[in-house]
Design an enzyme around this catalytic site. Sequence first.
Site, short mmCIF file in Angstrom:
data_model
loop_
_atom_site.label_atom_id
_atom_site.label_comp_id
_atom_site.label_asym_id
_atom_site.label_seq_id
_atom_site.Cartn_x
_atom_site.Cartn_y
_atom_site.Cartn_z
CG MET A 99 -1.91 -1.20 1.15
SD MET A 99 -3.45 -0.92 2.03
CE MET A 99 -2.87 -0.57 3.65
CG ASN A 136 4.43 5.69 4.23
OD1 ASN A 136 4.54 5.35 5.39
ND2 ASN A 136 4.88 6.83 3.79
CG HIS A 186 8.45 0.35 6.27
ND1 HIS A 186 8.68 -1.01 6.29
CD2 HIS A 186 7.13 0.50 6.53
CE1 HIS A 186 7.56 -1.64 6.59
NE2 HIS A 186 6.59 -0.75 6.72
CG HIS A 192 6.95 -2.01 2.29
ND1 HIS A 192 6.84 -0.89 3.08
CD2 HIS A 192 5.71 -2.57 2.28
CE1 HIS A 192 5.61 -0.77 3.52
NE2 HIS A 192 4.90 -1.77 3.07
CD GLN A 208 -6.22 -3.76 2.54
OE1 GLN A 208 -6.10 -4.23 1.42
NE2 GLN A 208 -5.28 -3.93 3.46
CG ASP A 248 0.22 -7.28 7.97
OD1 ASP A 248 -0.35 -6.76 8.94
OD2 ASP A 248 0.95 -6.64 7.19
CG LEU A 275 10.91 -1.48 10.22
CD1 LEU A 275 11.73 -1.21 8.95
CD2 LEU A 275 11.14 -0.36 11.21
NE ARG A 333 -2.99 1.63 9.81
CZ ARG A 333 -3.39 0.62 9.02
NH1 ARG A 333 -2.77 -0.53 9.06
NH2 ARG A 333 -4.40 0.77 8.19
O1 PAF Z 1 -0.29 -5.79 3.55
C1 PAF Z 1 -0.69 -4.87 2.80
O2 PAF Z 1 -0.01 -3.85 2.59
C2 PAF Z 1 -2.05 -4.97 2.13
O3 PAF Z 1 -2.96 -5.63 2.95
C3 PAF Z 1 -1.99 -5.63 0.74
C4 PAF Z 1 -1.51 -7.06 0.80
C5 PAF Z 1 -1.07 -4.83 -0.17
C6 PAF Z 1 -3.38 -5.63 0.11
O4 PAF Z 1 -3.90 -4.35 -0.02
#
Ligand code: PAF
Length: 280
Positions: A26, A28, A30, A33, A57, A145, A179, A182
């Site tokens: 999504m 932003n 860091h 990612h 979501q 997550d 990290l 948010r």
């Molecule tokens: O983990 C996330 O950033 C989001 O839930 C994802 C997998 C990109 C789906 O929008």
Amino acid sequence: MQIISTIAELRARLTNERAIAFVPTMGNLHEGHLSLMRLACEHGECVVASIFVNPLQFGPSEDFDKYPRTLEADCAKLQGLADVVFAPSVNEMYPAQQTMFVELPPIADELEGAVRPGHLRGMATVVLKLLNIVQPQVAVFGKKDYQQLLIVHQLAVQLNLPISIVGGETVRTADGLALSSRNQYLSDAERVEAKFLYQTLQGMKQAMLQGERDMERLQKQAVEALAARGWQVDYVAVRNQSDLLPRSRLKGELAKHDLVVLAAVRLGNTRLLDNVEVSV
Ligand code: PAF
């Protein structure tokens, strides 16, 4: 690196690629990612990242409007790691009202699903759309997550998607905070306090490694310790790694248990999510 915003253009660009590794985000971005991007580079010849803040979501009172959108800075960070960045508009992803959703298994009603109704359904639906658009051979998701990763894995297996789902390790600051985009909502004082979440999970892990087998007691102690510091605890839960089903008490001295301690807490206005794997 190409930045593409339409599905038609992306499909045309990827049409001859045979080893695509995909990291949906999504934005932003860091270091967490970027570590997923590096993992993707090990799994594919053409690496695609998506940047899309998915309205489906977010609940009505959540931070969709406030969620940081930093496309230019994100693309700079992706140089050398991505071949293609897919950054569609909301209209490109949802040209008409989305009335078709992925129906999720019962585990999606627990943990995040219990606290954020509709979140996992919206996440799984956009992930399926993105996987259909990009058609990668491998897709990489962060273990931070944990429930999302499990659901995406089940989605790929049970809906027969020809895609391997790979989990990337959580990246932490020196004091242990996982990290997250948010984290920038935290005040300076909250940022100092935030490390206590990982310390609490580590404390639970150590107790289990030293023989504690009463998971309910451990969970209760952790919730009380966090609440005593003024945190609002959504959950602290010891679950199986494989299916995220609950474990209240471990039986069988010789059996090996692959567990994960998951927690979601609110510190001021910021919701923090973390987990620690434990094998006992
Ligand atoms: O983990 C996330 O950033 C989001 O839930 C994802 C997998 C990109 C789906 O929008």
